[in-house]
Design an enzyme around this catalytic site. Structure first.
Site, PDB file in Angstrom:
ATOM      1  CG  ASP A 119      -0.100  -0.353   2.225  1.00  0.00           C
ATOM      2  OD1 ASP A 119       0.988   0.250   2.719  1.00  0.00           O
ATOM      3  OD2 ASP A 119      -0.546  -0.737   3.742  1.00  0.00           O
ATOM      4  CD  GLU A 141       0.460  -6.656   2.933  1.00  0.00           C
ATOM      5  OE1 GLU A 141       1.171  -7.669   3.341  1.00  0.00           O
ATOM      6  OE2 GLU A 141       0.218  -5.216   2.827  1.00  0.00           O
ATOM      7  CD  GLU A 155       0.392   3.940   4.830  1.00  0.00           C
ATOM      8  OE1 GLU A 155      -0.356   4.593   5.706  1.00  0.00           O
ATOM      9  OE2 GLU A 155       1.627   3.972   5.192  1.00  0.00           O
ATOM     10  CG  HIS A 232       7.030   2.905  10.595  1.00  0.00           C
ATOM     11  ND1 HIS A 232       6.014   1.879  10.915  1.00  0.00           N
ATOM     12  CD2 HIS A 232       6.167   3.268   9.421  1.00  0.00           C
ATOM     13  CE1 HIS A 232       5.898   1.304  10.109  1.00  0.00           C
ATOM     14  NE2 HIS A 232       5.978   2.202   9.176  1.00  0.00           N
ATOM     15  NE  ARG A 234       2.745  10.166   5.377  1.00  0.00           N
ATOM     16  CZ  ARG A 234       3.349  11.039   4.862  1.00  0.00           C
ATOM     17  NH1 ARG A 234       3.289  12.328   4.651  1.00  0.00           N
ATOM     18  NH2 ARG A 234       4.686  10.360   4.419  1.00  0.00           N
ATOM     19  CG  HIS A 266      10.927   4.491  10.300  1.00  0.00           C
ATOM     20  ND1 HIS A 266      11.013   5.637   8.910  1.00  0.00           N
ATOM     21  CD2 HIS A 266      10.521   3.983   9.471  1.00  0.00           C
ATOM     22  CE1 HIS A 266      10.529   5.520   8.272  1.00  0.00           C
ATOM     23  NE2 HIS A 266      10.117   4.461   7.907  1.00  0.00           N
TER      24      HIS A 266
END
Ligand code: UDP
Length: 397
Positions: A119, A141, A155, A232, A234, A266
């Site tokens: 994604d 996926e 995503e 991590h 967003r 990250h």
């Protein structure tokens, strides 16, 4: 700048005896660490079935270094690397840049099929570029749905867009297939395959057992609880990440003697900075650079439980028998929640501390959440995807 693929071709395709094969290329597009990890087993499976030179990996430059390292962990490297994208580009700009560069790659390589995974912006750009050129592409996926367009962002939207235009939808689970069928996508386009992330873990387990012991685990007494933490996403940047930091601080102090907290950070400063600020001075918290996949899985294997907002970690933890507390209010990996081997704890300080505290103090609660099987895959997804591609003529000369 358009990458000079002609120059690359000299070394990527030196051994092809039959010019017809040049038109039968399969192009695997990836740009981030999880894509590299989840596509590595598929690259091996495809190279087992067609001449290895016909399967090309193109790295989009989205997270250039992380993707290259993840591929290297599986002894792979990109055949074509697009220029690394700068940090901090807007989503629109990153998408536009990758889309036009990938279009050049498609024109140059003329693949028979393209494969994208998951994604990310790279996956979206790879799928859309293929669609625009009329080249069939497989979405590995497919069918994951959180039910909320804004979570995870962007995503969830990327998945829906990709699924709508993909020629082969590789759904990891029956639930994903149901999502796709409910959206009116035809059954003929769907194959239920399992998640290739589990193939990757099993590949590494076969190669690295026993797991290599990362430095951060050395000297930890067997009775000490270890919690593996990653965050991590967003949508967690800003306040939620600060709350996660505050919750971890409270937990690490409350369990100073009997717990270690392992946080591979990250590299994005929006993620690393608030966690460093909240936790940098605590002796039982290990703030680490990103780990190699085998090291990450070694930490997971040693962990009491996993606290994460990562999709990949939610999928992998059941294979190592670990409960997951999910730092999100909804998840597209709902199979684990339904089996009660994962629990959504959100990003509020209190909900995180109380859920972790319970698992650290109550062995019965911990035992109850211990997975008996992995609902996301059995380690044979790459095989099934290759079969589905073959059935659609992707390997024909
Ligand atoms: N991972 C890794 N090293 C790390 C953190 C994660 O190799 O330091 C692996 C992890 O095992 C999983 C993948 O990276 O396979 C997950 O990536 P991430 O959490 O960045 O993305 P998501 O799965 O949420 O898309």
């Amino acid at each position: 700048m358009v990458p000079d693929l002609r120059a690359r071709r000299a070394w990527t395709l030196p051994h092809i005896p039959d010019p017809a094969l040049v038109l039968a290329r399969l192009l695997v597009v990836l740009g981030t660490r999880p894509e590299a990890i989840k596509l590595a087993p598929l690259v091996y499976e495809l190279r087992r079935r067609v001449p290895a030179e016909a399967v090309h990996i193109v790295a989009t430059g989205q997270h250039a270094e992380l993707a290259r390292r993840a591929l290297a962990a599986f002894d792979l490297q990109p055949d074509h690397e697009l220029p690394a994208l700068e940090h901090g580009l807007s989503l629109a700009r990153a998408t536009a840049m990758m889309l036009s560069r990938l279009d050049e790659v498609l024109v140059e390589l003329e693949p028979r099929w393209v494969l994208v995974q998951g994604d990310t912006t790279s996956a979206l750009a790879g799928g859309l570029a293929s669609f625009h050129r009329g080249i069939p592409f497989a979405h590995v996926e497919a069918g994951l749905r959180s039910g909320r367009l804004d979570q995870p962002f962007p995503e969830e939207a990327h998945r829906r867009l990709l699924d709508g235009i993909s020629d082969l939808l590789c759904a990891p689970t029956e639930r994903c297939r149901e999502h796709l069928e409910r959206e009116g996508l035809s059954r003929e386009r769907i194959a239920v395959t399992g998640n290739t992330g589990i193939d990757a873990l099993e590949w590494m387990r076969r190669r690295s057992t026993p797991w290599p012991e990362p430095a951060c685990l050395r000297g930890i007494a067997p009775q000490t609880n270890v919690v593996l933490v990653t965050a991590h996403r967003r949508e967690s940047w800003g306040l939620p990440l600060r709350a996660i930091g505050a919750a971890l601080r409270a937990l690490a102090i409350a369990h100073a003697r009997d717990s270690r907290w392992i946080l591979p950070l990250h590299p994005n400063p929006a993620v690393a900075a608030p966690l460093r600020a909240a936790l940098g001075d605590l002796a039982n918290v290990h703030l680490l650079a990103p780990l190699e996949p085998a090291e990450l899985w070694a930490c997971m294997a040693r962990a009491t439980f996993v606290l994460t907002d990562s999709g990949g970690l939610q999928e992998e933890a059941p294979s190592l028998g670990k409960p997951v507390l999910v730092l999100r209010s909804c998840t597209e990996r709902s199979e684990g929640v339904d089996l009660r081997i994962a629990e959504l704890v959100g990003t509020e300080v209190h909900s995180i501390t109380s859920a972790c505290d319970r698992l650290l103090r109550d062995p019965v609660a911990l035992q109850r959440m211990r997975p008996q099987r992995n609902p996301y895959g059995d380690g044979r997804a790459a095989e099934r995807i290759a079969e589905a591609l073959e059935a659609r003529g992707a390997f024909a000369r």
